[in-house]
Design an enzyme around this catalytic site. Sequence first.
Site, PDB file in Angstrom:
ATOM      1  N   ARG A 130       0.828  -1.234   0.004  1.00 27.40           N
ATOM      2  CA  ARG A 130       0.099   0.081   0.041  1.00 27.40           C
ATOM      3  C   ARG A 130       0.952   1.213  -0.010  1.00 27.40           C
ATOM      4  NH1 ARG A 130       2.139   1.994   3.804  1.00 27.40           N
ATOM      5  NH2 ARG A 130       0.704   3.730   3.570  1.00 27.40           N
ATOM      6  N   GLY A 131       0.297   2.286  -0.085  1.00 31.53           N
ATOM      7  CA  GLY A 131       1.138   3.713  -0.284  1.00 31.53           C
ATOM      8  C   GLY A 131       1.101   3.849  -1.986  1.00 31.53           C
ATOM      9  N   ARG A 173      -7.459  -0.196  -6.713  1.00 35.52           N
ATOM     10  CA  ARG A 173      -7.549   1.098  -5.783  1.00 35.52           C
ATOM     11  C   ARG A 173      -7.836   2.344  -6.657  1.00 35.52           C
ATOM     12  NH1 ARG A 173      -4.278   1.411  -0.469  1.00 35.52           N
ATOM     13  NH2 ARG A 173      -6.040   2.140   0.349  1.00 35.52           N
ATOM     14  N   GLN A 221      -2.490   2.496   9.708  1.00 40.22           N
ATOM     15  CA  GLN A 221      -0.740   2.628   9.176  1.00 40.22           C
ATOM     16  C   GLN A 221       0.252   3.479  10.054  1.00 40.22           C
ATOM     17  OE1 GLN A 221      -3.741   3.450   7.730  1.00 40.22           O
ATOM     18  NE2 GLN A 221      -3.662   2.825   5.488  1.00 40.22           N
ATOM     19  N   ASP A 271      -1.904  10.864  -2.235  1.00 41.77           N
ATOM     20  CA  ASP A 271      -2.292   9.858  -3.162  1.00 41.77           C
ATOM     21  C   ASP A 271      -2.368  10.382  -4.615  1.00 41.77           C
ATOM     22  OD1 ASP A 271      -2.797   8.625  -0.267  1.00 41.77           O
ATOM     23  OD2 ASP A 271      -2.733   6.960  -1.934  1.00 41.77           O
ATOM     24  N   ASN A 320      -5.182  12.498   0.046  1.00 40.88           N
ATOM     25  CA  ASN A 320      -4.456  11.690   1.138  1.00 40.88           C
ATOM     26  C   ASN A 320      -5.375  11.034   2.079  1.00 40.88           C
ATOM     27  OD1 ASN A 320      -1.578  10.637   1.787  1.00 40.88           O
ATOM     28  ND2 ASN A 320      -1.808  12.045   3.707  1.00 40.88           N
ATOM     29  N   LYS A 321      -4.666   9.970   2.978  1.00 43.19           N
ATOM     30  CA  LYS A 321      -5.177   9.473   3.954  1.00 43.19           C
ATOM     31  C   LYS A 321      -6.399  10.004   4.870  1.00 43.19           C
ATOM     32  CE  LYS A 321      -4.946   5.842   4.479  1.00 43.19           C
ATOM     33  NZ  LYS A 321      -6.077   5.030   3.611  1.00 43.19           N
TER      34      LYS A 321
END
Length: 364
Positions: A52-53, A95, A202, A243, A253-254
Site C-alpha cells: 500500500r502507499g 484501488r 498505518q 495519493d 491523502n489518507k
Amino acid sequence: MWYGRTMGIKTLEWKKGKLYLLDQTKLPEEETYVACSTYQEVAQAIKNMIVRGAPAIGVAAGFGMVLGARHATRKSLDSFSKHLDQVARSLISTRPTAVNLIWAVERMQKFARQRVSEGSHDLEGDLEKEALRIMEEDLQACREMGRQGQVFIPDGASLLTHCNAGALATAGYGTALGVIRAAREAGKRVHVYVDETRPFLQGSRLTAWELMKDRIPCTLITDNMAGWLMYQGKIHLVITGADRIAANGDAANKIGTYSLALLCHAHRIPFYVAAPLSTIDLSTAKGDRIPIEQRSPAEIINILGRRIAPEGVKVLNPAFDVTPHRFISAIITERGIVQKPYRSNLKKVFQRAGTRDDDPTLIG
Ligand code: MRU
C-alpha cells in the site's frame, strides 16, 4: 536484487521473475513476504493492502504488467494489446484514488506497445527492465524530495505525520518520512508525533515501526489528540504524503489529513505535502474530481478480530479525503518545492529539468 534501502526495510523485491511483497497487513508483528507470480496475485495484494502507499502500489503494478505480459499471445500487435489492456484494467481497478497506479500501468502499456512495434525479441525482459526503472526512479525521487524538503525542518523541530508515507509506501526511503530522514542525515534533531491513523492503523503499525527501526525519536498518538498538542505548542509543522494531487494543488491523502490541515491553519502551523511527480495528476482539474475509495465497514467495526460496534450499525469508511490547496504551505517534489499559485506552478514543475543545486529550488 535488493531495493528497499532503508535500515533493512525491503518493501518490494523482484527476484527470478517473481514479485516479493513485504506483507504490510502483518506488521509490526511479523516480517513475512508474499510471492506473486501472476498479475492476478499482484492485483489481489494491492486490493488487500499487502502492499500500500501510492508510489509502492505503482511500482508493484509495474511488475504486475511484466507478469501479465508473460502469457500474452504475440500473434499480432492487436491481440497483444488487447490482452495487456485487460491486465491493465484489472490492476487499475484495485484501488481508485492513488494515481501512481494508473501512471505506472499506462507507462508500462505504452512502453510494451512501442517495443512490440519495434519487433522486440525479448519483450518480457524489456518490460522487466522498465519496471525496475520505475522502482529505481521512485527511490531516487524520494531521496531528492528529502534533500530538497529537509530545509523546512528546523533543528529541534517537533513534527507530526499521518498514515505511512515512508519506505513502506514507496520503493524505499519514503516521501514525508524521506524528508524527515534527510533532516536527520543533515544532523538535525527531530521528534515525530505519529498519528495512529484509524481505521487501518498505518501510523501505529507501520510509521512507528519504521521510525523506531531508524532510531528516529517518535511518539504515537491517537488521531484526536493532534489539536490539543498544537494548542499547547508541541507541534511545529505537519508533513504528509499524497495519493493524488489535482492540477490546482488540492491533495487527496489518507482520511484525517484534511482535519489536520485545518488544525494547522487555525494554529498557524505549516502543513507540507511531499509527493513525486507521479502523484500529480494535471488531468484532474480539482480535488472534487478525485475518486475516493470506500472500504469495507469491517475495518471500522472490528479491532483485532473483536467487534466494537453493535451488529447492524451503519458505517461510512472513505479511505481518503482531499485537502484544499489553500491549506497547503508547499508541495515538495523531486523537481523542486512548489509554492502557490499551484495551478501554474505545478505545470512549471513538469516543464523543468531536475536540479542538482545544494539549495532547494523554489517554484513560485
Ligand atoms: O490506504 P493507503 O495505506 O494506501 O494510504 C496511503 C496514504 O494515504 C499515504 O499517505 C500516501 O499514499 C502517500 S505514500 C508516500
